[in-house]
Design an enzyme around this catalytic site. Structure first.
Site, mmCIF file in Angstrom:
data_model
loop_
_atom_site.group_PDB
_atom_site.id
_atom_site.type_symbol
_atom_site.label_atom_id
_atom_site.label_comp_id
_atom_site.label_asym_id
_atom_site.label_seq_id
_atom_site.Cartn_x
_atom_site.Cartn_y
_atom_site.Cartn_z
ATOM 1 N N HIS A 175 -2.215 10.405 -0.607
ATOM 2 C CA HIS A 175 -2.203 9.138 -1.152
ATOM 3 C C HIS A 175 -2.109 9.138 -2.775
ATOM 4 O O HIS A 175 -1.572 8.295 -3.170
ATOM 5 C CB HIS A 175 -3.810 8.647 -1.142
ATOM 6 C CG HIS A 175 -3.700 7.437 -0.185
ATOM 7 N ND1 HIS A 175 -2.923 7.216 1.058
ATOM 8 C CD2 HIS A 175 -4.096 6.151 -0.459
ATOM 9 C CE1 HIS A 175 -3.197 5.907 1.674
ATOM 10 N NE2 HIS A 175 -3.700 5.332 0.566
ATOM 11 N N GLU A 211 0.756 -1.184 -0.133
ATOM 12 C CA GLU A 211 0.029 -0.021 -0.081
ATOM 13 C C GLU A 211 0.707 1.320 0.036
ATOM 14 O O GLU A 211 1.726 1.508 0.987
ATOM 15 C CB GLU A 211 -0.772 -0.127 1.193
ATOM 16 C CG GLU A 211 -1.873 1.097 1.236
ATOM 17 C CD GLU A 211 -2.863 1.052 2.402
ATOM 18 O OE1 GLU A 211 -2.871 -0.068 2.756
ATOM 19 O OE2 GLU A 211 -3.594 2.125 2.790
ATOM 20 N N ASP A 244 3.892 -14.203 11.842
ATOM 21 C CA ASP A 244 2.751 -14.666 11.334
ATOM 22 C C ASP A 244 1.793 -13.506 11.774
ATOM 23 O O ASP A 244 1.379 -13.054 12.783
ATOM 24 C CB ASP A 244 2.294 -16.038 12.230
ATOM 25 C CG ASP A 244 0.836 -16.454 12.012
ATOM 26 O OD1 ASP A 244 0.131 -15.581 11.413
ATOM 27 O OD2 ASP A 244 0.599 -17.502 12.401
ATOM 28 N N LYS A 260 -7.158 -0.604 11.542
ATOM 29 C CA LYS A 260 -6.634 -0.860 10.299
ATOM 30 C C LYS A 260 -5.398 -0.032 10.052
ATOM 31 O O LYS A 260 -4.324 -0.693 9.530
ATOM 32 C CB LYS A 260 -7.627 -1.061 9.094
ATOM 33 C CG LYS A 260 -7.266 -1.522 7.841
ATOM 34 C CD LYS A 260 -6.378 -0.882 6.898
ATOM 35 C CE LYS A 260 -5.972 -1.515 5.583
ATOM 36 N NZ LYS A 260 -5.301 -0.659 5.022
HETATM 37 P P1 NAD Z 1 9.138 -22.927 16.415
HETATM 38 O O1 NAD Z 1 8.432 -24.337 17.019
HETATM 39 O O2 NAD Z 1 9.588 -23.155 15.072
HETATM 40 O O3 NAD Z 1 10.135 -22.683 17.444
HETATM 41 C C1 NAD Z 1 10.154 -22.388 18.901
HETATM 42 C C2 NAD Z 1 11.053 -23.299 19.336
HETATM 43 O O4 NAD Z 1 12.508 -22.763 19.339
HETATM 44 C C3 NAD Z 1 10.859 -23.451 20.915
HETATM 45 O O5 NAD Z 1 9.969 -24.273 21.276
HETATM 46 C C4 NAD Z 1 12.413 -23.761 21.339
HETATM 47 O O6 NAD Z 1 12.581 -24.908 21.551
HETATM 48 C C5 NAD Z 1 13.010 -23.447 20.457
HETATM 49 N N1 NAD Z 1 14.086 -22.259 20.806
HETATM 50 C C6 NAD Z 1 15.318 -22.014 20.500
HETATM 51 N N2 NAD Z 1 15.971 -20.781 20.965
HETATM 52 C C7 NAD Z 1 14.841 -20.109 21.393
HETATM 53 C C8 NAD Z 1 14.676 -18.692 22.357
HETATM 54 N N3 NAD Z 1 15.738 -18.218 22.342
HETATM 55 N N4 NAD Z 1 13.324 -18.681 22.551
HETATM 56 C C9 NAD Z 1 12.398 -19.499 22.452
HETATM 57 N N5 NAD Z 1 12.510 -20.665 21.778
HETATM 58 C C10 NAD Z 1 13.641 -20.996 21.316
HETATM 59 O O7 NAD Z 1 7.995 -21.694 16.607
HETATM 60 P P2 NAD Z 1 6.853 -21.273 17.373
HETATM 61 O O8 NAD Z 1 7.482 -19.999 17.840
HETATM 62 O O9 NAD Z 1 6.493 -22.266 18.497
HETATM 63 O O10 NAD Z 1 5.752 -21.425 16.362
HETATM 64 C C11 NAD Z 1 5.561 -20.461 15.280
HETATM 65 C C12 NAD Z 1 4.771 -20.836 14.030
HETATM 66 O O11 NAD Z 1 3.687 -21.759 14.623
HETATM 67 C C13 NAD Z 1 4.681 -19.879 13.228
HETATM 68 O O12 NAD Z 1 5.025 -20.247 11.920
HETATM 69 C C14 NAD Z 1 2.896 -19.806 13.226
HETATM 70 O O13 NAD Z 1 2.590 -19.349 11.740
HETATM 71 C C15 NAD Z 1 2.723 -21.205 13.658
HETATM 72 N N6 NAD Z 1 1.375 -21.447 14.003
HETATM 73 C C16 NAD Z 1 0.516 -20.521 14.483
HETATM 74 C C17 NAD Z 1 -0.626 -20.823 15.252
HETATM 75 C C18 NAD Z 1 -1.626 -19.718 15.373
HETATM 76 O O14 NAD Z 1 -1.224 -18.660 15.507
HETATM 77 N N7 NAD Z 1 -2.819 -19.942 16.100
HETATM 78 C C19 NAD Z 1 -0.988 -22.254 15.274
HETATM 79 C C20 NAD Z 1 -0.200 -23.125 14.706
HETATM 80 C C21 NAD Z 1 1.029 -22.823 14.004
#
Ligand code: NAD
Length: 428
Positions: free
Chosen positions: A382, A84, A284, A268
């Site tokens: 705009h 945008e 996300d 928005k």
């Molecule tokens: P992930 O599982 O890829 O990474 C998180 C993991 O990284 C942790 O569990 C930990 O084991 C590790 N890690 C290493 N260093 C870390 C640090 N400094 N801090 C924290 N963890 C560390 O990702 P996530 O963040 O658990 O999930 C994000 C993904 O899930 C996104 O891609 C999202 O789109 C997706 N998702 C979203 C939903 C929703 O929003 N409702 C539902 C399902 C999946």
């Protein structure tokens, strides 16, 4: 970005390559990071194929750099991925106005996400609730072992809450909330894994059936907050006196605070800034959007996420508070090369710092929209950028894009049919 604002040539007057060079120098990016940011090869189809299903290519968005941002005393170059027009310019300009009083002052609450379990087929709800609470310590201890990496980093389960939903289309049931500190991750996977693993124990304890086990995007324990002050001296422009601009902005905010129809558009505008950074960092944005709007409706009536008011010295003060479930590890943040480079560009080492920048960009963007709406209207700023898009859509290329856009603006007719007509006239 003081370095750039003080340089002789304005950032927006530089060529794309010059801008990229300047940004790379300021942020110490290497050649690979530069390639990831500066072209359509930020993500290859091969890399994309590892991210989602049925890949046939990649979909590119413009990546701009918002300037002038100072967050908690630190200069920051903010990458924004957005289609945008006016958003990057609007955020940059408002960040400049905020600099007079030190920029943005932001903080976050702990990175606690909520995992939900829906417990069905229960006899007596109150006693099932208490049975779970009696076992709270052992459930939390079990949850703490699920993610050894998070445990080592000081994250993991923090609390367990149980609510009874008394009325629903299927009758009463229990909802269990596992509060989980996800440190520098967005946390969805971490939390989903934890609630899935605890479900068996909860069934044993209650004798019920754990149906859904999933993260809540209403991340109301993981808030990002920011504030800024705009002195009157920065508010006057054109024929608009500073006091009128300030009071006009406050009146515009009051409209959003009182009316959901206006609040939706007001928020928005905030999300224009928020999403652009969320996307640029591989986070996300649907999760952040869902959290923002659910939070805006938390009182039962949807309202503004921000506030604008008048300080004792007459200056304009703005605040923004919203859930901010973003990470600097996990998800696509370390997989997408451009997202990785974007994080480096901002120099963030903790997810909380990223959240503080994002919420500040949201507030700046909110101010840009309110300032325009309260004065000359949104279309004026705009139009010139919009006219370029219309010119391109009509088939203009190269130098003709700017020439045709200027003609459309001058005629005050920024429409594709007129653009095509002009192009036909010119080609004769
Ligand atoms: P992930 O599982 O890829 O990474 C998180 C993991 O990284 C942790 O569990 C930990 O084991 C590790 N890690 C290493 N260093 C870390 C640090 N400094 N801090 C924290 N963890 C560390 O990702 P996530 O963040 O658990 O999930 C994000 C993904 O899930 C996104 O891609 C999202 O789109 C997706 N998702 C979203 C939903 C929703 O929003 N409702 C539902 C399902 C999946």
């Amino acid at each position: 970005m003081e370095r750039t604002s003080q340089s002789k040539t304005k950032f927006y007057d530089l060529s794309i390559q010059e801008r990229l060079d300047q940004v790379a120098q300021a942020a110490g990016l290497n050649a690979d990071e530069l390639t990831a940011l500066g072209g359509i090869n930020g993500l290859t189809a091969g890399q994309a194929d590892h991210m989602v299903e049925n890949v046939i290519g990649v979909f590119a968005l413009p990546l701009g750099i918002a300037q002038n941002f100072k967050v908690n005393g630190r200069e920051v170059l903010v990458p924004m991925a957005i289609e945008e027009p006016s958003v990057v310019a609007g955020a940059s300009f408002m960040a400049k106005l905020a600099r007079a009083r030190g920029g943005f002052y932001a903080h976050t609450t702990p990175p606690e996400m909520i995992g939900q379990m829906q417990v069905l087929d229960l006899g007596d709800l109150p006693s099932a609730r208490l049975a779970i609470l009696e076992q709270k310590d052992s459930l939390l201890a079990e949850a703490a072992e699920i993610d050894p990496v998070l445990k080592k980093l000081g994250g993991g389960p923090r609390d367990l809450e149980v609510r009874a939903i008394e009325e629903s289309p299927i009758g009463p049931f229990l909802v269990l909330h596992l509060v989980y500190d996800v440190r520098d991750a967005m946390g969805a996977n971490a939390v989903n894994t934890a609630v899935e693993r605890l479900a068996g124990r909860v069934e044993e304890i209650t004798g019920g059936r754990v149906h859904l086990k999933i993260l809540s995007n209403l991340a109301d324990r993981r808030l990002a907050r920011t504030r800024c002050t705009i002195p009157l001296s920065e508010l006057a422009f054109g024929d608009y006196p500073a006091e009128d601009v300030r009071d006009g902005i406050i009146a515009a905010w009051a409209f959003a605070a009182a009316d959901p129809y206006r609040a939706a558009t007001h928020n928005k505008g905030i999300m224009n800034g928020v999403d652009a950074v969320v996307i640029a960092t591989g986070n996300d944005w649907r999760a952040v959007e869902a959290g923002a709007h659910a939070y805006a409706a938390r009182s039962g009536r949807y309202t503004s996420l921000s506030t604008w008011g008048r300080a004792a010295d007459g200056s304009l003060v703005g605040t923004l508070e919203m859930p901010m479930a973003v990470g600097i590890v996990g998800g696509a943040t370390r997989v997408h090369p451009a997202a990785k480079a974007a994080l480096k560009l901002m120099g963030v080492t903790q997810a909380s710092q990223l959240a503080e920048i994002i919420v500040s960009v949201g507030l700046a963007q909110n101010l840009a929209a309110l300032r325009a709406l309260a004065t000359e209207g949104i279309q004026r700023g705009h139009m010139s950028l919009h006219a370029r898009q219309v010119a391109i859509a009509a088939g203009a290329q190269g130098e003709l894009v700017d020439r045709l856009a200027a003609q459309l603006v001058e005629e005050k007719t920024v429409r594709i049919d007129r653009a095509e007509e002009i192009l036909r006239e010119w080609s004769k």
